[in-house]
Scaffold this motif. Structure first.
Motif, mmCIF file in Angstrom:
data_model
loop_
_atom_site.group_PDB
_atom_site.id
_atom_site.type_symbol
_atom_site.label_atom_id
_atom_site.label_comp_id
_atom_site.label_asym_id
_atom_site.label_seq_id
_atom_site.Cartn_x
_atom_site.Cartn_y
_atom_site.Cartn_z
ATOM 1 N N TYR A 26 0.821 -1.204 0.000
ATOM 2 C CA TYR A 26 0.000 0.000 0.000
ATOM 3 C C TYR A 26 0.861 1.263 0.000
ATOM 4 C CZ TYR A 26 -3.712 -3.249 1.139
ATOM 5 O OH TYR A 26 -4.596 -4.282 1.100
ATOM 6 N N GLU A 27 1.979 1.217 0.684
ATOM 7 C CA GLU A 27 2.882 2.370 0.701
ATOM 8 C C GLU A 27 3.454 2.621 -0.689
ATOM 9 O OE1 GLU A 27 6.981 3.822 2.915
ATOM 10 O OE2 GLU A 27 5.963 1.999 3.582
ATOM 11 N N ALA A 28 3.853 1.571 -1.373
ATOM 12 C CA ALA A 28 4.381 1.732 -2.735
ATOM 13 C C ALA A 28 3.298 2.244 -3.677
ATOM 14 C CB ALA A 28 4.932 0.407 -3.239
ATOM 15 N N ALA A 29 2.068 1.766 -3.504
ATOM 16 C CA ALA A 29 0.973 2.230 -4.348
ATOM 17 C C ALA A 29 0.649 3.696 -4.071
ATOM 18 C CB ALA A 29 -0.263 1.370 -4.121
ATOM 19 N N ARG A 30 0.710 4.120 -2.792
ATOM 20 C CA ARG A 30 0.478 5.523 -2.455
ATOM 21 C C ARG A 30 1.548 6.408 -3.077
ATOM 22 N NH1 ARG A 30 0.577 4.646 2.881
ATOM 23 N NH2 ARG A 30 -1.164 3.216 3.048
ATOM 24 N N ILE A 31 2.792 5.955 -3.047
ATOM 25 C CA ILE A 31 3.883 6.729 -3.638
ATOM 26 C C ILE A 31 3.680 6.856 -5.150
ATOM 27 C CG2 ILE A 31 6.364 6.663 -4.169
ATOM 28 C CD1 ILE A 31 6.756 5.487 -1.342
ATOM 29 N N ASP A 32 3.163 5.799 -5.777
ATOM 30 C CA ASP A 32 2.910 5.836 -7.215
ATOM 31 C C ASP A 32 1.657 6.628 -7.574
ATOM 32 O OD1 ASP A 32 5.162 4.380 -7.731
ATOM 33 O OD2 ASP A 32 4.113 2.444 -7.829
ATOM 34 N N GLY A 33 0.887 7.058 -6.574
ATOM 35 C CA GLY A 33 -0.283 7.892 -6.828
ATOM 36 C C GLY A 33 -1.588 7.128 -6.982
ATOM 37 N N ALA A 34 -1.674 5.938 -6.462
ATOM 38 C CA ALA A 34 -2.900 5.151 -6.587
ATOM 39 C C ALA A 34 -3.950 5.651 -5.591
ATOM 40 C CB ALA A 34 -2.608 3.680 -6.309
#
Length: 137
Positions: A26-34
């Motif tokens: 979820y952290e990686a997805a938040r960083i990618d703008g999801a």
């Protein structure tokens, strides 16, 4: 009535599955703008798929199992509701209690168990053919 009884346990199972997902995804997805809906559809649902399939296989196995407490104690074994609330489990109990037919009730209970086992094996076989990683064995 069955939904009210089972929804709490099922919710806890799925909640435990969601808690088991690593927060790094979820952290990686938040960083990618999801967005939250994208994270739910692209991370949560695919990682919960094995749990969903196992719960489905187990519920298919219990298809011929009636809830004895729900079908016997709620209508209070009323003669008026008897024709619509009689299931295999109450039949086995009634055959033992009123008729005393041990062999017939044992045969019906055994048949119910065998049919449940066959349904679990068939559902697991279908899942194994579709995706071997998601099957129970």
């Amino acid at each position: 009535m069955h939904l009210w009884k089972a929804i709490g346990f099922t919710t806890l199972i799925y909640f435990a599955g969601i808690i088991g997902i690593s927060g790094d995804y979820y952290e990686a997805a938040r960083i990618d703008g999801a967005t939250k809906s994208q994270m739910a559809l692209k991370i949560t649902v695919p990682l919960l798929t094995p749990l969903i399939i196992i719960m489905l296989i187990l519920s298919i196995g219990g298809m011929f199992r009636g809830d004895f407490g729900l079908h016997y104690f709620i209508p209070n074994n009323s003669g008026f509701l008897f024709s619509s609330t009689d299931v295999i489990d109450t039949y086995v109990y009634r055959a033992l209690r009123e008729v005393g037919n041990v062999s017939m009730s044992a045969a019906v209970g055994f048949y119910q168990s065998v049919v449940g086992l066959v349904l679990v094996l068939a559902a697991n076989g279908i899942v194994r053919k579709i995706n071997p990683d998601h099957s129970m064995w």
